[in-house]
Design an enzyme around this catalytic site. Structure first.
Site, PDB file in Angstrom:
ATOM      1  N   ARG A  18     -15.904 -32.924 -57.011  1.00 47.92           N
ATOM      2  CA  ARG A  18     -14.712 -33.379 -56.191  1.00 47.92           C
ATOM      3  C   ARG A  18     -14.842 -32.834 -54.749  1.00 47.92           C
ATOM      4  NH1 ARG A  18      -9.889 -30.745 -59.215  1.00 47.92           N
ATOM      5  NH2 ARG A  18      -8.784 -31.756 -57.446  1.00 47.92           N
ATOM      6  N   GLY A  83     -19.023 -25.768 -71.191  1.00 46.91           N
ATOM      7  CA  GLY A  83     -17.850 -25.054 -71.118  1.00 46.91           C
ATOM      8  C   GLY A  83     -18.165 -23.690 -70.791  1.00 46.91           C
ATOM      9  N   GLY A 107     -17.803 -18.145 -59.235  1.00 46.47           N
ATOM     10  CA  GLY A 107     -18.229 -18.316 -57.894  1.00 46.47           C
ATOM     11  C   GLY A 107     -17.566 -19.099 -57.092  1.00 46.47           C
ATOM     12  N   TYR A 351     -29.641 -15.553 -19.223  1.00 48.30           N
ATOM     13  CA  TYR A 351     -30.135 -15.562 -20.471  1.00 48.30           C
ATOM     14  C   TYR A 351     -31.074 -14.360 -20.628  1.00 48.30           C
ATOM     15  CZ  TYR A 351     -33.047 -16.335 -24.639  1.00 48.30           C
ATOM     16  OH  TYR A 351     -33.626 -15.971 -25.893  1.00 48.30           O
ATOM     17  N   ASN A 362     -28.660  -3.875 -13.139  1.00 40.51           N
ATOM     18  CA  ASN A 362     -27.703  -4.968 -12.915  1.00 40.51           C
ATOM     19  C   ASN A 362     -28.754  -6.170 -12.812  1.00 40.51           C
ATOM     20  OD1 ASN A 362     -24.999  -5.719 -11.715  1.00 40.51           O
ATOM     21  ND2 ASN A 362     -26.701  -7.085 -10.648  1.00 40.51           N
ATOM     22  N   ASN A 371     -38.884 -15.840 -22.617  1.00 43.39           N
ATOM     23  CA  ASN A 371     -39.649 -15.050 -23.993  1.00 43.39           C
ATOM     24  C   ASN A 371     -40.465 -15.745 -24.713  1.00 43.39           C
ATOM     25  OD1 ASN A 371     -37.242 -16.311 -24.344  1.00 43.39           O
ATOM     26  ND2 ASN A 371     -36.764 -15.220 -26.413  1.00 43.39           N
ATOM     27  N   SER A 390     -30.765 -12.588  -8.115  1.00 38.23           N
ATOM     28  CA  SER A 390     -30.195 -13.786  -8.739  1.00 38.23           C
ATOM     29  C   SER A 390     -31.300 -14.938  -8.917  1.00 38.23           C
ATOM     30  CB  SER A 390     -29.230 -14.565  -7.933  1.00 38.23           C
ATOM     31  OG  SER A 390     -27.961 -13.759  -7.866  1.00 38.23           O
TER      32      SER A 390
END
Length: 451
Positions: A18, A83, A107, A351, A362, A371, A390
């Site tokens: 189902r 069963g 489960g 990132y 910083n 990487n 930056s």
């Protein structure tokens, strides 16, 4: 814990047609974990000595997935589904000689609590067979628990029940506990002369009473016994899970700015006075310590956030992210497999992956730790007090020393010693009047093309 040794039998063999899915039913998730993991997790309250998982449909996938969560599972295969009694019987050889109790769980029934299982274990001190039941206003297709005073006489499946029995509102959850070898002796006597032609585990109660054994029912809230058979029920279970997690978090002193938009995983840990903004999603394996703040629209998974740290808004912490005290991760920042030491800052648009950022360092906007070379991952180390300008690209493997700096737009391909300034920009040249000439040329080409 239970006063007797306990073995757990988890039934996880069903197809779940189902669900209309190629994924075995017990592997569908709520709270970022498979249904079967929730069932196994609750059973840890009993400290089971053995855990047997009966698999069938998609057995290889079920076994591989559950083994990632637990390393001491015993698997038994049910090649034909005849069963519930037949399913439990597949655990017979795995529990041969086991002298303690066995408890049967399912489960696809994720919400049976550890407290409820402990109540069953307590009842086992005076009863041979203990069944978990619940009272339902609309019993429907549930099996009925037929009692005589405090004694449980038998369980009748709805398909086989009389009109009088169908009027009973005490229903069967399917969870049963009794002495292990007694369980298998009773199963050996189960017949399939019923409406479905299956071997019902529920028949062992009547068989036990015929032997003169005692049986009782322990009850719980109906919500604990919720079984998952459809996508709609899965979504309802997710809502139930999230509602419980939100309530528990706030009861333990966590501030949720908008509880309905905060989503938890099954193992999320939040310390007291943690502040969680709206639209925050916790994936698996996240710990946020007391006093830390997670601002709006953040996604966290497999990470640790220490007290006093601030994350977000719009930040992503991936597996292996470790934020020490007072670290700050700002908007549109992604951290993966990296440590930010005490007071380190990555405030925006960066990132940082496979890296260690030293205390008080910083990281400027637009910084990327490069990487991955297409085959291997490499690490970047940034020393304490360093200042990364930056739009710096850090080509790993590379070390930037303590108190070192990089100029904005620098591509760092070599180590930067302590206290040094790294610059690697192309020298700027201004071409007088060239911008106007270039635009005039381009516009002329466009007019010619459009003509």
């Amino acid at each position: 814990m239970s006063s007797k040794p306990v073995a757990l039998i988890l039934l996880a063999a069903g197809q779940g047609s189902r669900m209309n899915s190629d994924l075995p039913k017990v592997l569908h998730q709520i709270g970022s974990a498979p249904l079967a993991v929730h069932a196994l997790r609750a059973a840890t309250a009993l400290e089971p000595e053995k855990t047997v998982v009966v698999t069938g449909h998609g057995a290889d996938k079920v076994e591989a997935t559950l083994s990632k969560h637990y390393d001491d599972l015993i698997f038994a295969r049910q090649t034909e589904q005849n069963g519930t009694a037949h399913a439990v019987d597949q655990a017979r050889s795995a529990l041969e000689g086991f002298a303690g109790d066995a408890v049967v769980l399912y489960g696809d029934t994720p919400f049976v609590s550890g407290d409820t299982l402990q109540h069953m274990a307590d009842a086992r001190k005076t009863a041979d067979v203990v069944v978990l039941g619940f009272k339902a206003d609309k019993p429907g297709r549930y099996g009925r628990l037929i009692t005589n005073g405090a004694s449980l006489e038998k369980i009748v499946e709805a398909k086989d029940a009389t009109a009088e029995q169908l009027a009973v509102k005490l229903c069967n959850s399917g969870v049963i506990m009794c002495q292990s070898q007694t369980l298998f002796e009773l199963i050996s006597e189960v017949q399939n002369n019923n409406a479905t032609g299956e071997f019902y585990l529920t028949d062992i109660v009547g068989l036990a009473r015929e032997r003169g054994l005692t049986a009782v029912a322990v009850t719980c809230d109906e919500a604990e016994t919720l079984g998952i058979n459809t996508r709609e029920e899965l979504a309802a279970a997710e809502r139930t899970f999230q509602t419980r997690m939100r309530a528990e978090a706030m009861e333990t002193g966590v501030s949720l700015a908008d509880p309905d938009s905060t989503f938890f995983a099954y193992d999320t840990v939040l310390g007291r006075d943690a502040m969680i903004g709206p639209n925050v999603v916790f994936g698996p394996d996240v710990t946020v310590e007391s006093g830390a703040e997670i601002k709006a629209f953040c996604h966290l998974e497999g990470c640790h956030v220490s007290q006093g740290s601030v994350v977000g808004p719009f930040a992503r912490l991936r597996p292996g992210a470790e934020l020490e005290e007072g670290a700050k991760v700002g908007n549109f920042v992604e951290i993966k497999n990296a440590t930010l030491a005490e007071g380190a800052k990555v405030n925006h648009l960066s990132y940082v992956g496979d890296a260690h950022v030293g205390a008080g360092a910083n990281i400027g906007a637009g910084t990327i730790t490069c990487n991955y070379d297409g085959v291997f991952k490499h690490r970047t180390t940034i020393g304490a007090g360093a200042f990364i300008g930056s739009n710096t690209l850090l080509i790993a493997p590379v070390d930037v020393g303590a108190d070192a700096m990089t100029g904005s737009g620098t591509v760092v391909t070599e180590d930067v010693p302590d206290g040094d300034l790294a610059l690697s920009r192309v020298r700027q040249t201004n071409k007088a009047g060239f911008a106007r000439k270039l635009m005039q040329m381009l516009r002329a080409k466009k007019m010619k093309k459009d003509a």
